[in-house]
Design a protein around this motif. Structure first.
Motif, PDB file in Angstrom:
ATOM      1  N   ALA A 113       0.130 -38.918  26.795  1.00 40.07           N
ATOM      2  CA  ALA A 113      -1.104 -39.699  26.743  1.00 40.07           C
ATOM      3  C   ALA A 113      -1.163 -40.527  25.474  1.00 40.07           C
ATOM      4  O   ALA A 113      -1.612 -41.676  25.495  1.00 40.07           O
ATOM      5  CB  ALA A 113      -2.310 -38.776  26.832  1.00 40.07           C
ATOM      6  N   ASN A 114      -0.694 -39.977  24.382  1.00 40.26           N
ATOM      7  CA  ASN A 114      -0.716 -40.690  23.110  1.00 40.26           C
ATOM      8  C   ASN A 114       0.243 -41.879  23.149  1.00 40.26           C
ATOM      9  O   ASN A 114      -0.064 -42.946  22.632  1.00 40.26           O
ATOM     10  CB  ASN A 114      -0.362 -39.734  21.980  1.00 40.26           C
ATOM     11  CG  ASN A 114      -0.730 -40.282  20.626  1.00 40.26           C
ATOM     12  OD1 ASN A 114      -1.460 -41.262  20.536  1.00 40.26           O
ATOM     13  ND2 ASN A 114      -0.218 -39.646  19.591  1.00 40.26           N
ATOM     14  N   GLN A 115       1.397 -41.727  23.742  1.00 34.95           N
ATOM     15  CA  GLN A 115       2.374 -42.819  23.803  1.00 34.95           C
ATOM     16  C   GLN A 115       1.988 -43.878  24.833  1.00 34.95           C
ATOM     17  O   GLN A 115       2.220 -45.060  24.641  1.00 34.95           O
ATOM     18  CB  GLN A 115       3.765 -42.274  24.123  1.00 34.95           C
ATOM     19  CG  GLN A 115       4.395 -41.541  22.973  1.00 34.95           C
ATOM     20  CD  GLN A 115       5.763 -40.997  23.317  1.00 34.95           C
ATOM     21  OE1 GLN A 115       6.214 -41.090  24.452  1.00 34.95           O
ATOM     22  NE2 GLN A 115       6.418 -40.427  22.320  1.00 34.95           N
ATOM     23  N   SER A 116       1.414 -43.490  25.932  1.00 35.42           N
ATOM     24  CA  SER A 116       1.106 -44.455  26.982  1.00 35.42           C
ATOM     25  C   SER A 116      -0.131 -45.299  26.667  1.00 35.42           C
ATOM     26  O   SER A 116      -0.258 -46.404  27.175  1.00 35.42           O
ATOM     27  CB  SER A 116       0.918 -43.745  28.323  1.00 35.42           C
ATOM     28  OG  SER A 116      -0.226 -42.933  28.269  1.00 35.42           O
ATOM     29  N   TYR A 117      -1.032 -44.828  25.842  1.00 34.59           N
ATOM     30  CA  TYR A 117      -2.233 -45.576  25.516  1.00 34.59           C
ATOM     31  C   TYR A 117      -2.135 -46.270  24.160  1.00 34.59           C
ATOM     32  O   TYR A 117      -3.133 -46.585  23.540  1.00 34.59           O
ATOM     33  CB  TYR A 117      -3.465 -44.675  25.557  1.00 34.59           C
ATOM     34  CG  TYR A 117      -3.780 -44.207  26.945  1.00 34.59           C
ATOM     35  CD1 TYR A 117      -4.083 -45.120  27.951  1.00 34.59           C
ATOM     36  CD2 TYR A 117      -3.756 -42.865  27.264  1.00 34.59           C
ATOM     37  CE1 TYR A 117      -4.367 -44.703  29.227  1.00 34.59           C
ATOM     38  CE2 TYR A 117      -4.049 -42.434  28.550  1.00 34.59           C
ATOM     39  CZ  TYR A 117      -4.342 -43.359  29.526  1.00 34.59           C
ATOM     40  OH  TYR A 117      -4.616 -42.949  30.786  1.00 34.59           O
ATOM     41  N   GLY A 118      -0.922 -46.503  23.697  1.00 31.25           N
ATOM     42  CA  GLY A 118      -0.738 -47.259  22.455  1.00 31.25           C
ATOM     43  C   GLY A 118      -1.101 -46.512  21.208  1.00 31.25           C
ATOM     44  O   GLY A 118      -1.540 -47.103  20.231  1.00 31.25           O
ATOM     45  N   GLY A 119      -0.937 -45.246  21.224  1.00 32.67           N
ATOM     46  CA  GLY A 119      -1.235 -44.449  20.044  1.00 32.67           C
ATOM     47  C   GLY A 119      -0.126 -44.579  19.028  1.00 32.67           C
ATOM     48  O   GLY A 119       0.603 -45.567  18.968  1.00 32.67           O
ATOM     49  N   SER A 121       3.233 -44.600  17.249  1.00 28.04           N
ATOM     50  CA  SER A 121       4.585 -44.801  17.756  1.00 28.04           C
ATOM     51  C   SER A 121       5.573 -44.444  16.657  1.00 28.04           C
ATOM     52  O   SER A 121       5.373 -44.786  15.487  1.00 28.04           O
ATOM     53  CB  SER A 121       4.772 -46.242  18.199  1.00 28.04           C
ATOM     54  OG  SER A 121       6.098 -46.439  18.617  1.00 28.04           O
TER      55      SER A 121
END
Length: 124
Positions: A113-119, A121
């Motif tokens: 969820a963190n990677q897919s919503y632009g959190g 990187s």
């Protein structure tokens, strides 16, 4: 206790009837109740079976719990203790494995969820 209030005449020293005849001694029967029972862990086994059943440990624990209860009803406390101990070990394994699996799933979901919503990187 104040001995001045009680006279020696008021407290009988021998057990007997008031008419002078002796009373028969009472006999008591002691009943020993055994509180050492075997635990079958049936509730824990049901929870492991219904909610989390990794590698069928919950099902095996439920089967051993039912066998332990059957042995206890039949009067075989040693057999009930053996089955109950096995059910307990299987329940521990099922609970630990389920906890680890749930923690891994939660961590993976948080990372995805963190990677897919632009959190955050790692490649900035």
């Amino acid at each position: 206790m104040n001995p001045a209030q009680h006279s020696a005449q008021a407290v009988p020293l021998q057990l007997g009837r008031s008419d002078g005849t002796a009373r028969q001694p009472q006999r008591f029967t002691a009943v020993k109740l055994t509180t050492d029972t075997a635990k079958d862990h049936i509730i824990w086994s049901l929870c492991c079976f219904v909610y989390t059943n990794p590698f069928c440990f919950g099902l095996a624990a439920l089967i051993y719990s039912i066998r332990a209860r059957d042995r206890k009803v039949a009067g075989d406390l040693d057999g009930a203790r053996r089955y109950g101990s096995t059910a307990r070990c299987l329940n521990i394994w099922a609970t630990v494995l389920a906890s680890i699996i749930i923690c891994i799933i939660v961590i993976v979901l948080i990372v995805v969820a963190n990677q897919s919503y632009g959190g955050y990187s790692f490649y900035h």
